[in-house]
Design an enzyme around this catalytic site. Structure first.
Site, mmCIF file in Angstrom:
data_model
loop_
_atom_site.group_PDB
_atom_site.id
_atom_site.type_symbol
_atom_site.label_atom_id
_atom_site.label_comp_id
_atom_site.label_asym_id
_atom_site.label_seq_id
_atom_site.Cartn_x
_atom_site.Cartn_y
_atom_site.Cartn_z
ATOM 1 N N GLY A 9 4.826 21.935 44.209
ATOM 2 C CA GLY A 9 5.317 20.816 45.021
ATOM 3 C C GLY A 9 5.687 19.636 44.141
ATOM 4 C CB ALA A 10 6.712 19.482 40.635
ATOM 5 C CG ASN A 86 1.126 18.033 44.808
ATOM 6 O OD1 ASN A 86 0.564 17.047 45.276
ATOM 7 N ND2 ASN A 86 2.428 18.256 44.992
ATOM 8 C CB SER A 139 -7.047 14.601 51.624
ATOM 9 O OG SER A 139 -6.944 13.442 52.437
ATOM 10 C CE1 TYR A 152 -3.057 16.874 54.893
ATOM 11 C CE2 TYR A 152 -4.467 15.007 55.410
ATOM 12 C CZ TYR A 152 -3.696 15.703 54.501
ATOM 13 O OH TYR A 152 -3.571 15.253 53.218
ATOM 14 C CE LYS A 156 -4.545 18.079 51.653
ATOM 15 N NZ LYS A 156 -4.047 18.524 50.338
ATOM 16 N N PRO A 182 -7.327 11.898 47.323
ATOM 17 C CG PRO A 182 -5.135 12.223 46.653
ATOM 18 C CD PRO A 182 -6.324 12.960 47.154
ATOM 19 N N GLY A 183 -6.822 8.784 49.110
ATOM 20 C CA GLY A 183 -6.703 8.160 50.422
ATOM 21 C C GLY A 183 -5.238 7.878 50.677
HETATM 22 C C1 8X3 Z 1 -3.845 11.760 52.818
HETATM 23 C C2 8X3 Z 1 -4.830 10.688 53.071
HETATM 24 O O1 8X3 Z 1 -6.004 9.246 54.773
HETATM 25 O O2 8X3 Z 1 -3.616 9.636 55.083
HETATM 26 O O3 8X3 Z 1 -4.467 12.969 52.655
HETATM 27 O O4 8X3 Z 1 -5.189 11.412 55.491
HETATM 28 S S1 8X3 Z 1 -4.895 10.246 54.686
#
Ligand code: 8X3
Length: 251
Positions: A9-10, A86, A139, A152, A156, A182-183
């Site tokens: 996914g680059a 990714n 995530s 989703y 994660k 990540p947030g």
């Molecule tokens: C992305 C972060 O908080 O938008 O995975 O779900 S969030």
């Protein structure tokens, strides 16, 4: 020859930023994605940094295409040192009892099964060579569900379980496994989540300075550059005014 990193996914967002950062620190790059013209544009930029680049056009949801692409690598490109899983994303933000079956399948197929496919294809070589590093892009959504995030968040959470599981299964080798969580990162993540609704997507990042793909790429570079005896198992990376998946202070 330089070490070799493969980023799935680059073609945009965190993946593109990771490819750029890893090239910057000297990795020869294998970049994968679904959009040939984006892959070519990124490849062009990376080549200009003086590293070798190979592009592989496939969708991680297509297991046969993924296997064919990896098997097509020239022998000198087969010993992959770093795999950055990714590719993936979010589709929809609705109550679980109203979610869209197709969106669910796409997320599960890319975020979970695609990550597993790439791991299954590339990690045996790492185990055999007794070196390598798998970086999974998880995530904050995998730590705890947030409103309407349901599937989703579940994918994660699966990335966390699969990272932990792999780390156990390769603990007898020098292969390292990192889950970066990540947030809020401003990429095309929310545009895709909202099926192209730019206004809705922009609202996600209103009143708060979000992270960038480059911020996450720095974390990936930190993890892969750590001394060999150091395994960064997990990194939770939030925007400063974000405390969790659901606590975000907008000003
Ligand atoms: C992305 C972060 O908080 O938008 O995975 O779900 S969030």
């Amino acid at each position: 020859m330089n070490k070799i990193a493969l980023v799935t996914g680059a073609t945009s967002g965190i993946g593109e930023a990771c490819a750029r950062k890893l090239a910057m620190i000297g990795y020869n790059m294998i970049i994968t994605g679904r959009r040939a013209e984006r892959l070519d544009a990124v490849a062009h930029e990376l080549s200009a940094m003086g590293v070798g680049v190979i592009t592989l056009e496939f969708d991680v949801r297509d297991r046969e295409a993924a296997a064919a692409a990896i098997n097509s690598l020239p022998p000198e490109w087969q010993d992959i040192d770093v795999l950055v899983n990714n590719a993936g994303g979010a589709l929809g933000l609705e109550p679980e009892y109203e979610g869209n079956f197709e969106d669910w399948d796409t997320m599960i197929d890319a975020n979970v099964k695609g990550l597993l496919t790439m791991t299954r294809l590339i990690v045996p070589g790492m185990v055999q060579r007794d070196r390598g590093h798998v970086v999974n892009i998880g995530s904050v959504a995998g730590d705890a569900a947030y409103a309407n995030g349901n599937v989703y968040c579940a994918t994660k959470a699966a990335v966390k379980a699969l990272s932990d599981g792999l780390r156990i299964d390769v603990a007898h080798t020098r292969v390292r496994v990192t889950n970066i969580k990540p947030g809020l990162v401003e990429t095309n993540f929310s545009v895709i989540r909202f099926h192209g609704d730019k206004e809705k997507a922009d609202n996600v990042y209103k009143g708060i300075q979000p992270l960038t793909g480059a911020d996450i790429a720095e974390c990936v570079a930190f993890a892969v550059s750590a001394p060999e005896h150091v395994q960064i198992a997990e990194l939770l990376v939030l925007a400063t005014h974000q405390a969790s998946g659901s606590v975000i202070v907008r000003k």
